[in-house]
Design an enzyme around this catalytic site. Structure first.
Site, PDB file in Angstrom:
ATOM      1  N   HIS A   1       0.855  -1.188   0.000  1.00 48.46           N
ATOM      2  CA  HIS A   1       0.000   0.000   0.000  1.00 48.46           C
ATOM      3  C   HIS A   1       0.888   1.233   0.000  1.00 48.46           C
ATOM      4  O   HIS A   1       2.043   1.197   0.430  1.00 48.46           O
ATOM      5  CB  HIS A   1      -0.904   0.002   1.233  1.00 48.46           C
ATOM      6  CG  HIS A   1      -1.984  -1.025   1.189  1.00 48.46           C
ATOM      7  ND1 HIS A   1      -3.125  -0.929   1.944  1.00 48.46           N
ATOM      8  CD2 HIS A   1      -2.107  -2.180   0.484  1.00 48.46           C
ATOM      9  CE1 HIS A   1      -3.907  -1.969   1.715  1.00 48.46           C
ATOM     10  NE2 HIS A   1      -3.302  -2.750   0.838  1.00 48.46           N
TER      11      HIS A   1
ATOM     12  N   GLU B   1       0.996   3.894   1.831  1.00 50.38           N
ATOM     13  CA  GLU B   1       1.534   4.311   3.125  1.00 50.38           C
ATOM     14  C   GLU B   1       2.690   3.424   3.562  1.00 50.38           C
ATOM     15  O   GLU B   1       3.688   3.922   4.089  1.00 50.38           O
ATOM     16  CB  GLU B   1       0.432   4.286   4.195  1.00 50.38           C
ATOM     17  CG  GLU B   1      -0.694   5.264   3.952  1.00 50.38           C
ATOM     18  CD  GLU B   1      -1.853   4.701   3.135  1.00 50.38           C
ATOM     19  OE1 GLU B   1      -2.936   5.286   3.195  1.00 50.38           O
ATOM     20  OE2 GLU B   1      -1.669   3.678   2.429  1.00 50.38           O
TER      21      GLU B   1
ATOM     22  N   CYS C   1      -2.450  -0.225   7.245  1.00 46.10           N
ATOM     23  CA  CYS C   1      -1.623   0.985   7.171  1.00 46.10           C
ATOM     24  C   CYS C   1      -1.718   1.794   8.457  1.00 46.10           C
ATOM     25  O   CYS C   1      -0.719   2.357   8.908  1.00 46.10           O
ATOM     26  CB  CYS C   1      -2.027   1.820   5.968  1.00 46.10           C
ATOM     27  SG  CYS C   1      -1.627   1.011   4.400  1.00 46.10           S
TER      28      CYS C   1
ATOM     29  N   CYS D   1      -6.135   2.329   5.618  1.00 47.29           N
ATOM     30  CA  CYS D   1      -6.805   1.069   5.950  1.00 47.29           C
ATOM     31  C   CYS D   1      -6.275   0.576   7.301  1.00 47.29           C
ATOM     32  O   CYS D   1      -5.293   1.114   7.826  1.00 47.29           O
ATOM     33  CB  CYS D   1      -6.551   0.038   4.857  1.00 47.29           C
ATOM     34  SG  CYS D   1      -4.878  -0.672   4.892  1.00 47.29           S
TER      35      CYS D   1
END
Length: 150
Positions: A47, A49, A80, A77
């Site tokens: 992801h 992040e 993250c 999410c």
């Protein structure tokens, strides 16, 4: 924030993954960048992040993002969010909400619900085994004089 949004667009256009971007700033300088690369790397943890945190930590030669600010194109999410808390930046800014993401097929509500469930209620079966063996390593860690606390 505009740079995080640009990264989300560029990553999406180049088919790296979903439309998510992130930057990390310290003292007014971007020290970490990331865009979602889940599908291009076959890595469900790639992801924006996570990539930006890894990039920033590599840049700073540390595992903590003290005095840093994280800008992400979408509310993080659960995975993250956990990584962000471990990295300990001083502030997080986000553009789209998790509800905006759900409207285009990125719905994290299932994971939020799973986190509230007991181990027995979770949809992926989980079973604790060999706890005593693993506890020996924990005891050794506890006695270790040269450990780096985090």
């Amino acid at each position: 924030m505009l740079e995080a949004i640009r990264l989300s667009s560029d990553g999406m256009e180049s088919n790296d993954g979903g439309p998510f971007g992130c930057i990390i700033v310290k003292d007014g300088e971007i020290i970490g960048r990331g865009n979602n690369k889940v599908t291009s790397t076959n890595d469900p943890t790639a992801h924006a992040e996570i990539i930006a945190i890894r990039n920033a930590c590599d840049h700073l030669h540390t595992f903590q993002l003290d005095d840093c600010e994280l800008y992400t194109s979408c509310e993080p999410c659960p995975m993250c969010l956990g990584a962000i808390y471990w990295a300990r930046p001083k502030k997080v800014y986000f553009a789209c909400s998790r509800h905006d993401a759900a409207e285009i097929g990125f719905d994290d509500d299932f994971i939020y619900t799973e986190l509230k469930n007991t181990i027995e209620e979770r949809s992926i079966p989980m079973e604790q085994i060999l706890r005593a063996d693993a506890l020996q390593v924990f005891k050794e860690w506890n006695r270790k004089d040269d450990k780096v606390e985090y």
